[in-house]
Design a protein around this motif. Sequence first.
Motif, PDB file in Angstrom:
ATOM      1  N   LEU A  45     -11.473 -67.513 -10.443  1.00 36.95           N
ATOM      2  CA  LEU A  45     -11.408 -67.110  -9.029  1.00 36.95           C
ATOM      3  C   LEU A  45     -11.115 -65.624  -8.883  1.00 36.95           C
ATOM      4  N   LEU A  46     -10.199 -65.113  -9.691  1.00 40.08           N
ATOM      5  CA  LEU A  46      -9.891 -63.689  -9.631  1.00 40.08           C
ATOM      6  C   LEU A  46     -11.084 -62.833 -10.046  1.00 40.08           C
ATOM      7  N   ILE A  47     -11.819 -63.276 -11.046  1.00 34.90           N
ATOM      8  CA  ILE A  47     -13.014 -62.543 -11.473  1.00 34.90           C
ATOM      9  C   ILE A  47     -14.036 -62.500 -10.345  1.00 34.90           C
ATOM     10  N   ILE A  48     -14.217 -63.631  -9.658  1.00 36.40           N
ATOM     11  CA  ILE A  48     -15.172 -63.685  -8.547  1.00 36.40           C
ATOM     12  C   ILE A  48     -14.728 -62.763  -7.414  1.00 36.40           C
ATOM     13  N   ILE A  49     -13.448 -62.795  -7.063  1.00 32.99           N
ATOM     14  CA  ILE A  49     -12.934 -61.964  -5.965  1.00 32.99           C
ATOM     15  C   ILE A  49     -13.055 -60.481  -6.310  1.00 32.99           C
ATOM     16  N   ILE A  50     -12.649 -60.096  -7.514  1.00 33.82           N
ATOM     17  CA  ILE A  50     -12.719 -58.685  -7.914  1.00 33.82           C
ATOM     18  C   ILE A  50     -14.170 -58.222  -7.985  1.00 33.82           C
ATOM     19  N   SER A  51     -15.055 -59.074  -8.474  1.00 31.52           N
ATOM     20  CA  SER A  51     -16.479 -58.713  -8.535  1.00 31.52           C
ATOM     21  C   SER A  51     -17.050 -58.515  -7.136  1.00 31.52           C
ATOM     22  N   PHE A  52     -16.664 -59.373  -6.207  1.00 26.84           N
ATOM     23  CA  PHE A  52     -17.124 -59.240  -4.827  1.00 26.84           C
ATOM     24  C   PHE A  52     -16.664 -57.916  -4.231  1.00 26.84           C
ATOM     25  N   TYR A  53     -15.372 -57.595  -4.382  1.00 26.59           N
ATOM     26  CA  TYR A  53     -14.862 -56.329  -3.861  1.00 26.59           C
ATOM     27  C   TYR A  53     -15.542 -55.142  -4.533  1.00 26.59           C
ATOM     28  N   ASP A  54     -15.778 -55.232  -5.824  1.00 26.23           N
ATOM     29  CA  ASP A  54     -16.466 -54.155  -6.534  1.00 26.23           C
ATOM     30  C   ASP A  54     -17.873 -53.957  -5.964  1.00 26.23           C
ATOM     31  N   PHE A  55     -18.573 -55.045  -5.733  1.00 24.82           N
ATOM     32  CA  PHE A  55     -19.925 -54.971  -5.173  1.00 24.82           C
ATOM     33  C   PHE A  55     -19.907 -54.333  -3.785  1.00 24.82           C
ATOM     34  N   VAL A  56     -18.979 -54.780  -2.932  1.00 25.07           N
ATOM     35  CA  VAL A  56     -18.895 -54.263  -1.563  1.00 25.07           C
ATOM     36  C   VAL A  56     -18.543 -52.779  -1.578  1.00 25.07           C
ATOM     37  N   PHE A  57     -17.554 -52.378  -2.363  1.00 20.82           N
ATOM     38  CA  PHE A  57     -17.154 -50.971  -2.382  1.00 20.82           C
ATOM     39  C   PHE A  57     -18.218 -50.087  -3.025  1.00 20.82           C
ATOM     40  N   THR A  58     -18.979 -50.635  -3.960  1.00 17.30           N
ATOM     41  CA  THR A  58     -20.087 -49.877  -4.534  1.00 17.30           C
ATOM     42  C   THR A  58     -21.147 -49.619  -3.470  1.00 17.30           C
ATOM     43  N   LEU A  59     -21.475 -50.647  -2.699  1.00 14.62           N
ATOM     44  CA  LEU A  59     -22.455 -50.463  -1.609  1.00 14.62           C
ATOM     45  C   LEU A  59     -21.951 -49.450  -0.575  1.00 14.62           C
ATOM     46  N   LEU A  60     -20.698 -49.577  -0.196  1.00 18.64           N
ATOM     47  CA  LEU A  60     -20.142 -48.648   0.787  1.00 18.64           C
ATOM     48  C   LEU A  60     -20.134 -47.218   0.267  1.00 18.64           C
ATOM     49  N   SER A  61     -19.754 -47.046  -0.984  1.00 24.53           N
ATOM     50  CA  SER A  61     -19.709 -45.688  -1.529  1.00 24.53           C
ATOM     51  C   SER A  61     -21.117 -45.110  -1.645  1.00 24.53           C
ATOM     52  N   ARG A  62     -22.108 -45.930  -1.973  1.00 17.60           N
ATOM     53  CA  ARG A  62     -23.491 -45.440  -2.030  1.00 17.60           C
ATOM     54  C   ARG A  62     -23.975 -45.051  -0.631  1.00 17.60           C
ATOM     55  N   LEU A  63     -23.610 -45.829   0.380  1.00 17.94           N
ATOM     56  CA  LEU A  63     -23.989 -45.478   1.753  1.00 17.94           C
ATOM     57  C   LEU A  63     -23.328 -44.188   2.196  1.00 17.94           C
ATOM     58  N   ILE A  64     -22.053 -44.020   1.890  1.00 19.43           N
ATOM     59  CA  ILE A  64     -21.338 -42.815   2.290  1.00 19.43           C
ATOM     60  C   ILE A  64     -21.858 -41.601   1.541  1.00 19.43           C
ATOM     61  N   ILE A  65     -21.979 -41.717   0.221  1.00 18.34           N
ATOM     62  CA  ILE A  65     -22.450 -40.593  -0.577  1.00 18.34           C
ATOM     63  C   ILE A  65     -23.914 -40.307  -0.257  1.00 18.34           C
ATOM     64  N   GLY A  66     -24.704 -41.355  -0.036  1.00 15.71           N
ATOM     65  CA  GLY A  66     -26.110 -41.176   0.308  1.00 15.71           C
ATOM     66  C   GLY A  66     -26.301 -40.444   1.613  1.00 15.71           C
ATOM     67  N   SER A  67     -25.382 -40.642   2.561  1.00 20.79           N
ATOM     68  CA  SER A  67     -25.514 -39.965   3.856  1.00 20.79           C
ATOM     69  C   SER A  67     -25.233 -38.474   3.719  1.00 20.79           C
ATOM     70  N   PHE A  68     -24.483 -38.056   2.715  1.00 23.96           N
ATOM     71  CA  PHE A  68     -24.189 -36.637   2.520  1.00 23.96           C
ATOM     72  C   PHE A  68     -25.244 -35.942   1.672  1.00 23.96           C
ATOM     73  N   THR A  69     -25.909 -36.691   0.806  1.00 21.14           N
ATOM     74  CA  THR A  69     -26.870 -36.053  -0.096  1.00 21.14           C
ATOM     75  C   THR A  69     -28.290 -36.069   0.453  1.00 21.14           C
ATOM     76  N   GLY A  70     -28.513 -36.774   1.484  1.00 23.51           N
ATOM     77  CA  GLY A  70     -29.819 -36.690   2.100  1.00 23.51           C
ATOM     78  C   GLY A  70     -30.622 -37.896   1.885  1.00 23.51           C
TER      79      GLY A  70
END
Length: 70
Positions: A45-70
Amino acid sequence: MVKVSILGKIKNFWAEERLELKKVVWPDKNNVFQLSLALGITLILLIIIISFYDFVFTLLSRLIIGSFTG
């Protein structure tokens, strides 16, 4: 003052350890199995939860960084 040799201290230590280990109440097979199963399920369960958060934060960081780089 009585001087105790290092060998005497070591023998005394192991004698006390043996006495303490005789006081331990060891779990039975069924209890060990149940606790191991609970640990395994908790880890999965912990592996699933941590993987989910990792996936979500990776998507968010790509959206944020992508908006600055063009």
